[in-house]
Design a protein around this motif. Structure first.
Motif, PDB file in Angstrom:
ATOM      1  N   ARG A   1     -13.546  -4.515  -5.337  1.00 28.66           N
ATOM      2  CA  ARG A   1     -13.651  -4.009  -3.967  1.00 28.66           C
ATOM      3  C   ARG A   1     -13.891  -5.158  -2.987  1.00 28.66           C
ATOM      4  O   ARG A   1     -13.278  -5.215  -1.905  1.00 28.66           O
ATOM      5  CB  ARG A   1     -14.772  -2.976  -3.863  1.00 28.66           C
ATOM      6  N   ALA A   2     -14.778  -6.097  -3.341  1.00 30.33           N
ATOM      7  CA  ALA A   2     -15.069  -7.229  -2.461  1.00 30.33           C
ATOM      8  C   ALA A   2     -13.829  -8.105  -2.274  1.00 30.33           C
ATOM      9  O   ALA A   2     -13.564  -8.595  -1.164  1.00 30.33           O
ATOM     10  CB  ALA A   2     -16.225  -8.045  -3.023  1.00 30.33           C
ATOM     11  N   LEU A   3     -13.066  -8.318  -3.348  1.00 28.53           N
ATOM     12  CA  LEU A   3     -11.835  -9.091  -3.228  1.00 28.53           C
ATOM     13  C   LEU A   3     -10.853  -8.399  -2.283  1.00 28.53           C
ATOM     14  O   LEU A   3     -10.292  -9.032  -1.372  1.00 28.53           O
ATOM     15  CB  LEU A   3     -11.199  -9.283  -4.606  1.00 28.53           C
ATOM     16  N   LEU A   4     -10.642  -7.114  -2.474  1.00 25.23           N
ATOM     17  CA  LEU A   4      -9.696  -6.390  -1.629  1.00 25.23           C
ATOM     18  C   LEU A   4     -10.156  -6.387  -0.171  1.00 25.23           C
ATOM     19  O   LEU A   4      -9.339  -6.537   0.747  1.00 25.23           O
ATOM     20  CB  LEU A   4      -9.520  -4.962  -2.145  1.00 25.23           C
ATOM     21  N   LEU A   5     -11.445  -6.232   0.047  1.00 28.63           N
ATOM     22  CA  LEU A   5     -11.960  -6.275   1.416  1.00 28.63           C
ATOM     23  C   LEU A   5     -11.671  -7.625   2.060  1.00 28.63           C
ATOM     24  O   LEU A   5     -11.258  -7.697   3.228  1.00 28.63           O
ATOM     25  CB  LEU A   5     -13.462  -5.995   1.418  1.00 28.63           C
ATOM     26  N   SER A   6     -11.856  -8.711   1.313  1.00 27.76           N
ATOM     27  CA  SER A   6     -11.575 -10.037   1.871  1.00 27.76           C
ATOM     28  C   SER A   6     -10.094 -10.199   2.198  1.00 27.76           C
ATOM     29  O   SER A   6      -9.730 -10.909   3.149  1.00 27.76           O
ATOM     30  CB  SER A   6     -12.038 -11.128   0.897  1.00 27.76           C
ATOM     31  N   LEU A   7      -9.235  -9.533   1.445  1.00 33.31           N
ATOM     32  CA  LEU A   7      -7.800  -9.654   1.692  1.00 33.31           C
ATOM     33  C   LEU A   7      -7.367  -8.892   2.939  1.00 33.31           C
ATOM     34  O   LEU A   7      -6.325  -9.210   3.520  1.00 33.31           O
ATOM     35  CB  LEU A   7      -7.022  -9.172   0.471  1.00 33.31           C
ATOM     36  N   THR A   8      -8.121  -7.904   3.355  1.00 31.25           N
ATOM     37  CA  THR A   8      -7.786  -7.211   4.607  1.00 31.25           C
ATOM     38  C   THR A   8      -7.964  -8.114   5.817  1.00 31.25           C
ATOM     39  O   THR A   8      -7.471  -7.790   6.898  1.00 31.25           O
ATOM     40  CB  THR A   8      -8.654  -5.946   4.792  1.00 31.25           C
ATOM     41  N   ARG A   9      -8.657  -9.243   5.649  1.00 32.99           N
ATOM     42  CA  ARG A   9      -8.948 -10.147   6.777  1.00 32.99           C
ATOM     43  C   ARG A   9      -7.995 -11.335   6.824  1.00 32.99           C
ATOM     44  O   ARG A   9      -8.189 -12.242   7.642  1.00 32.99           O
ATOM     45  CB  ARG A   9     -10.388 -10.647   6.659  1.00 32.99           C
ATOM     46  N   GLN A  10      -6.990 -11.372   5.974  1.00 33.92           N
ATOM     47  CA  GLN A  10      -6.097 -12.515   5.945  1.00 33.92           C
ATOM     48  C   GLN A  10      -5.260 -12.631   7.217  1.00 33.92           C
ATOM     49  O   GLN A  10      -4.757 -11.632   7.740  1.00 33.92           O
ATOM     50  CB  GLN A  10      -5.168 -12.437   4.735  1.00 33.92           C
TER      51      GLN A  10
END
Length: 283
Positions: free
Chosen positions: A17-26
């Motif tokens: 979940r933390a990885l996917l959340l960080s990818l929303t900010r790319q």
């Protein structure tokens, strides 16, 4: 599609979940995420559903619990020009894909890129393995500037060299070195690589006890890769002598867990180098 991010995962949910959340900010938005799920249950279904409206995600399942099998499986479904393999406990800073995209566009001759690591909170990793400056990757620097979760490759090149060797890496006897093996094979095919020190991905350090338990199988992997790729004897000697020095220094400090880590690393590298090729090893 510009990027394909292939994420093998087993046993983790909050980290994914933390990885996917960080990818929303790319800053770069042209990417797909291919999650190769090795769990026996459906624990990831609600996590993936949470991001379905924000990210392009392909959810694959694999009954084979081998990290490099999962990576190769995901790569066969990739549509991006550039593929990469974040660990399921990584996080991306917002400019990671933008940096990589710009570098590949500015240098069409480059085949693959690597970068370094920072810990959660933005502090540098405590490992001393990373070069402190940008560098071309060759048979010497490949050991000090490459890790699989911060490796970006043109997909055509990855396919041309046959992907990851599935007899190496987590889940196998030879517990590490698959990234170096892949890079050395790309170099032997005439492809060039570059290390960018400022290209950092967030990844937690492992506890000392876990690192000690992994020292021997990880050493096996490195020794195996050096032998498989016919590394020159000075390189082999250097990476056999380094853990001996580390063991002696830490014995002198009475830091016995770290000293044991270096001892097991030495014996693992030596055993890996002397080991016969496993059945089904990639050429």
């Amino acid at each position: 599609m510009r990027f394909s991010l292939i994420v093998p995962t087993l046993g983790r949910t909050d980290e994914v979940r933390a990885l996917l959340l960080s990818l929303t900010r790319q800053a770069v938005r042209s990417f797909e995420i291919i999650i190769v799920d090795q769990n026996e249950d459906s624990r990831l279904d609600p996590v993936i559903a949470e991001f379905a409206g924000h990210l392009t995600i392909l959810h694959l399942r694999s009954a084979v619990r081998l990290c490099n099998h999962a990576r190769n499986l995901g790569a066969r479904h990739a549509t991006g020009d550039i593929i990469t393999f974040p660990d399921d406990d990584c996080e991306y800073t917002p400019d990671v894909l933008m940096q990589v995209d710009q570098f590949f566009r500015n240098d069409p001759g480059i085949g693959f890129l690597t970068g370094s690591v920072i810990l959660p909170g933005g502090i540098p990793g405590r490992s001393g393995r990373w070069l402190k400056h940008d560098s071309d990757i060759d048979t010497q620097t490949v050991w000090t500037c490459l890790i699989e979760f911060n490796l970006f490759i043109r997909r055509t090149i990855f396919d041309a060299v046959g992907g990851f060797d599935e007899t190496l890496g987590p889940g196998t006897r030879f517990g590490s070195g698959e990234g170096q093996d892949l890079a050395l094979r790309m170099l032997s095919h005439g492809k060039s690589g570059h290390y960018i020190h400022r290209l950092r991905i967030i990844h937690p350090d492992k506890p000392v006890a876990l690192n000690v338990s992994r020292a021997f199988p990880y050493g096996l992997g490195m020794g195996r890769v050096m032998r498989k790729n016919r590394c020159d004897l000075p390189t082999v000697a250097r990476f056999l002598l380094r853990p001996i020095g580390g063991a002696l220094v830490n014995f002198a400090k009475f830091d016995f867990p770290i000293a044991r880590y270096y001892v097991m690393t030495f014996f693992g590298r030596l055993a890996g180098y002397r080991a016969p090729s496993p059945a089904g090893a990639a050429p």
